[in-house]
Design a protein around this motif. Structure first.
Motif, PDB file in Angstrom:
ATOM      1  N   PHE A 118       0.815  -1.212   0.000  1.00  0.00           N
ATOM      2  CA  PHE A 118       0.000   0.000   0.000  1.00  0.00           C
ATOM      3  C   PHE A 118       0.853   1.269   0.000  1.00  0.00           C
ATOM      4  O   PHE A 118       0.326   2.374  -0.167  1.00  0.00           O
ATOM      5  CB  PHE A 118      -0.953   0.009   1.201  1.00  0.00           C
ATOM      6  CG  PHE A 118      -1.982  -1.092   1.157  1.00  0.00           C
ATOM      7  CD1 PHE A 118      -2.716  -1.343   0.003  1.00  0.00           C
ATOM      8  CD2 PHE A 118      -2.227  -1.877   2.274  1.00  0.00           C
ATOM      9  CE1 PHE A 118      -3.672  -2.354  -0.037  1.00  0.00           C
ATOM     10  CE2 PHE A 118      -3.178  -2.889   2.248  1.00  0.00           C
ATOM     11  CZ  PHE A 118      -3.899  -3.130   1.084  1.00  0.00           C
ATOM     12  N   ALA A 119       2.156   1.121   0.173  1.00  0.00           N
ATOM     13  CA  ALA A 119       3.054   2.281   0.093  1.00  0.00           C
ATOM     14  C   ALA A 119       3.038   2.888  -1.306  1.00  0.00           C
ATOM     15  O   ALA A 119       3.461   4.040  -1.493  1.00  0.00           O
ATOM     16  CB  ALA A 119       4.467   1.880   0.491  1.00  0.00           C
ATOM     17  N   ARG A 120       2.586   2.134  -2.295  1.00  0.00           N
ATOM     18  CA  ARG A 120       2.509   2.645  -3.670  1.00  0.00           C
ATOM     19  C   ARG A 120       1.333   3.592  -3.873  1.00  0.00           C
ATOM     20  O   ARG A 120       1.250   4.281  -4.900  1.00  0.00           O
ATOM     21  CB  ARG A 120       2.385   1.483  -4.657  1.00  0.00           C
ATOM     22  CG  ARG A 120       3.518   0.458  -4.568  1.00  0.00           C
ATOM     23  CD  ARG A 120       3.316  -0.619  -5.604  1.00  0.00           C
ATOM     24  NE  ARG A 120       4.295  -1.706  -5.472  1.00  0.00           N
ATOM     25  CZ  ARG A 120       4.371  -2.736  -6.292  1.00  0.00           C
ATOM     26  NH1 ARG A 120       3.515  -2.831  -7.323  1.00  0.00           N
ATOM     27  NH2 ARG A 120       5.272  -3.681  -6.103  1.00  0.00           N
ATOM     28  N   ILE A 121       0.411   3.619  -2.931  1.00  0.00           N
ATOM     29  CA  ILE A 121      -0.738   4.516  -3.036  1.00  0.00           C
ATOM     30  C   ILE A 121      -0.246   5.956  -2.886  1.00  0.00           C
ATOM     31  O   ILE A 121       0.601   6.236  -2.030  1.00  0.00           O
ATOM     32  CB  ILE A 121      -1.778   4.192  -1.937  1.00  0.00           C
ATOM     33  CG1 ILE A 121      -2.327   2.770  -2.146  1.00  0.00           C
ATOM     34  CG2 ILE A 121      -2.920   5.194  -1.940  1.00  0.00           C
ATOM     35  CD1 ILE A 121      -3.233   2.294  -1.029  1.00  0.00           C
ATOM     36  N   PRO A 122      -0.718   6.879  -3.713  1.00  0.00           N
ATOM     37  CA  PRO A 122      -0.264   8.269  -3.588  1.00  0.00           C
ATOM     38  C   PRO A 122      -0.400   8.785  -2.158  1.00  0.00           C
ATOM     39  O   PRO A 122      -1.416   8.565  -1.496  1.00  0.00           O
ATOM     40  CB  PRO A 122      -1.202   9.026  -4.544  1.00  0.00           C
ATOM     41  CG  PRO A 122      -1.599   7.996  -5.560  1.00  0.00           C
ATOM     42  CD  PRO A 122      -1.690   6.701  -4.801  1.00  0.00           C
ATOM     43  N   GLU A 123       0.639   9.458  -1.693  1.00  0.00           N
ATOM     44  CA  GLU A 123       0.655   9.901  -0.295  1.00  0.00           C
ATOM     45  C   GLU A 123      -0.488  10.862   0.002  1.00  0.00           C
ATOM     46  O   GLU A 123      -0.918  10.994   1.153  1.00  0.00           O
ATOM     47  CB  GLU A 123       1.999  10.552   0.026  1.00  0.00           C
ATOM     48  CG  GLU A 123       2.247  10.693   1.509  1.00  0.00           C
ATOM     49  CD  GLU A 123       3.717  10.877   1.844  1.00  0.00           C
ATOM     50  OE1 GLU A 123       4.014  11.124   3.019  1.00  0.00           O
ATOM     51  OE2 GLU A 123       4.566  10.782   0.931  1.00  0.00           O
ATOM     52  N   GLU A 125      -3.441  10.386  -0.567  1.00  0.00           N
ATOM     53  CA  GLU A 125      -4.614   9.614  -0.148  1.00  0.00           C
ATOM     54  C   GLU A 125      -4.495   9.103   1.282  1.00  0.00           C
ATOM     55  O   GLU A 125      -5.435   8.506   1.803  1.00  0.00           O
ATOM     56  CB  GLU A 125      -4.854   8.454  -1.116  1.00  0.00           C
ATOM     57  CG  GLU A 125      -5.167   8.918  -2.526  1.00  0.00           C
ATOM     58  CD  GLU A 125      -5.707   7.799  -3.400  1.00  0.00           C
ATOM     59  OE1 GLU A 125      -6.523   7.003  -2.903  1.00  0.00           O
ATOM     60  OE2 GLU A 125      -5.298   7.717  -4.567  1.00  0.00           O
ATOM     61  N   PHE A 126      -3.354   9.317   1.924  1.00  0.00           N
ATOM     62  CA  PHE A 126      -3.210   8.965   3.332  1.00  0.00           C
ATOM     63  C   PHE A 126      -3.874  10.047   4.181  1.00  0.00           C
ATOM     64  O   PHE A 126      -3.970  11.195   3.751  1.00  0.00           O
ATOM     65  CB  PHE A 126      -1.717   8.839   3.685  1.00  0.00           C
ATOM     66  CG  PHE A 126      -1.085   7.551   3.233  1.00  0.00           C
ATOM     67  CD1 PHE A 126      -0.826   6.528   4.139  1.00  0.00           C
ATOM     68  CD2 PHE A 126      -0.776   7.347   1.895  1.00  0.00           C
ATOM     69  CE1 PHE A 126      -0.238   5.341   3.720  1.00  0.00           C
ATOM     70  CE2 PHE A 126      -0.189   6.164   1.461  1.00  0.00           C
ATOM     71  CZ  PHE A 126       0.082   5.153   2.380  1.00  0.00           C
ATOM     72  N   PRO A 127      -4.339   9.671   5.397  1.00  0.00           N
ATOM     73  CA  PRO A 127      -4.245   8.370   6.052  1.00  0.00           C
ATOM     74  C   PRO A 127      -5.177   7.342   5.422  1.00  0.00           C
ATOM     75  O   PRO A 127      -6.184   7.682   4.797  1.00  0.00           O
ATOM     76  CB  PRO A 127      -4.652   8.679   7.497  1.00  0.00           C
ATOM     77  CG  PRO A 127      -5.502   9.902   7.405  1.00  0.00           C
ATOM     78  CD  PRO A 127      -4.956  10.699   6.270  1.00  0.00           C
ATOM     79  N   LEU A 128      -4.801   6.071   5.616  1.00  0.00           N
ATOM     80  CA  LEU A 128      -5.568   4.954   5.090  1.00  0.00           C
ATOM     81  C   LEU A 128      -6.188   4.151   6.239  1.00  0.00           C
ATOM     82  O   LEU A 128      -5.625   4.063   7.330  1.00  0.00           O
ATOM     83  CB  LEU A 128      -4.672   4.007   4.285  1.00  0.00           C
ATOM     84  CG  LEU A 128      -3.958   4.544   3.051  1.00  0.00           C
ATOM     85  CD1 LEU A 128      -3.033   3.458   2.489  1.00  0.00           C
ATOM     86  CD2 LEU A 128      -4.954   4.997   1.987  1.00  0.00           C
ATOM     87  N   VAL A 129      -7.312   3.539   5.943  1.00  0.00           N
ATOM     88  CA  VAL A 129      -7.876   2.524   6.833  1.00  0.00           C
ATOM     89  C   VAL A 129      -7.554   1.174   6.206  1.00  0.00           C
ATOM     90  O   VAL A 129      -7.974   0.888   5.084  1.00  0.00           O
ATOM     91  CB  VAL A 129      -9.396   2.689   6.994  1.00  0.00           C
ATOM     92  CG1 VAL A 129      -9.960   1.570   7.876  1.00  0.00           C
ATOM     93  CG2 VAL A 129      -9.727   4.053   7.582  1.00  0.00           C
TER      94      VAL A 129
END
Length: 293
Positions: A118-123, A125-129
């Motif tokens: 999930f580190a590949r998700i654009p930053e 979009e953080f925080p993530l659940v």
């Protein structure tokens, strides 16, 4: 009628389904209980004998009960809920796709076998659940504020295993709605969001807005569920569906035991009227909750 309840060990003392089973017995019906985790079931005879009018499932996600229920359905036995509907919500990755294709308001969802992917998700979009795709009862749900936290131990120290899903966190007031559907009748409960453990909220029955009532009814239709619950958050852009459960606890539902018991009987009889929700009462509008990080 003769019914069979599949009840996992962790639910054997819960009001749902223990009190429902007692109520059905008091009404003169025969209820057999199978605990999938502690039972030897002769599949080829028990599931083909046709001794039961319907089978009802109350088990944890990933437990053996769903397979037994699917086997019963394959032989032509009636199940409550429909096994395809249960499978659709028990797999949260699948549920997200079904919900999106039916236009339901669900967060963008990612899936991976390892949390570090999930580190590949654009930053942005953080925080993530992040949670297990087969999770239940809030098990191993984590709020991940930045990519560096993806591999850190969670507060429960439970490892994230199996298929995982990640969704951008929906800013909210710290409360959410649990909306219950009992064969078309809707009830809403306000409660503390599991991601806000320090937020003090008294769980209570609340009025249901027209928008959330519509979303809940559309969720049931999309998945083919009759007895279910929907978790809803009020985000900056309106209500968002964050979880769907088959046969939940029905806490705060007035006369829940009698209502759920009666619904089980109607569904077991394959009463067409039980599968078509009655007209919804005019809901009382609920003001949108203020967004907060």
């Amino acid at each position: 009628m003769r019914l069979c309840f599949l009840v996992e060990e962790q639910y054997r003392h819960d009001g749902m389904p223990r009190e429902v089973i007692a109520q059905l017995g008091a009404w003169g019906h025969t209820v057999d209980v199978i605990r999938p985790g502690r039972a030897l079931l002769p599949l080829t005879s028990a599931l083909t004998a046709g001794d039961h009018d319907a089978w009802v499932l109350k088990t944890v996600s990933g437990g053996p009960g769903l397979t037994l229920l699917e086997a019963a359905a394959h032989t032509g036995l009636t199940t409550v809920n429909d096994v395809r509907a249960i499978r659709g919500v028990r797999d949260k990755a699948l549920a997200a796709v079904i919900a999106r294709t039916h236009g339901l308001p669900v967060p963008v969802t990612y899936a991976a076998a390892r949390a570090e992917e999930f580190a590949r998700i654009p930053e942005a979009e953080f925080p993530l659940v992040v949670k297990p795709a087969d999770g239940s009862s809030g098990r191993a749900v984590r709020l991940v504020r930045d990519p560096g936290e993806l591999t850190a131990p969670g507060p429960d120290h439970e490892p994230l295993t199996g298929l995982l899903i990640a969704q951008p966190y929906v800013p909210n007031s710290g409360t959410d709605l649990k909306v219950y559907s009992v064969a078309g009748e809707l009830y809403a409960t306000e409660r503390r969001s599991p991601l806000h453990p320090g937020h003090a909220v008294r769980e209570r029955h609340v009025p249901l807005s027209a928008e959330v009532a519509r979303i809940t009814a559309e969720t049931g239709a999309a998945f083919g569920l009759d007895l279910y619950g929907v978790d809803v958050l009020y985000g900056p852009d309106g209500p968002v569906v964050v979880d769907i459960n088959d046969f939940p606890s029905f806490r705060q539902v007035p006369d829940a035991v009698a209502r759920v018991s009666a619904a089980v009987l109607r569904l077991a009889r394959r009463d067409p009227g039980a599968l078509t929700p009655p007209p919804l009462p005019v809901p009382v509008a609920v003001p949108a909750q203020p967004a907060a990080r």
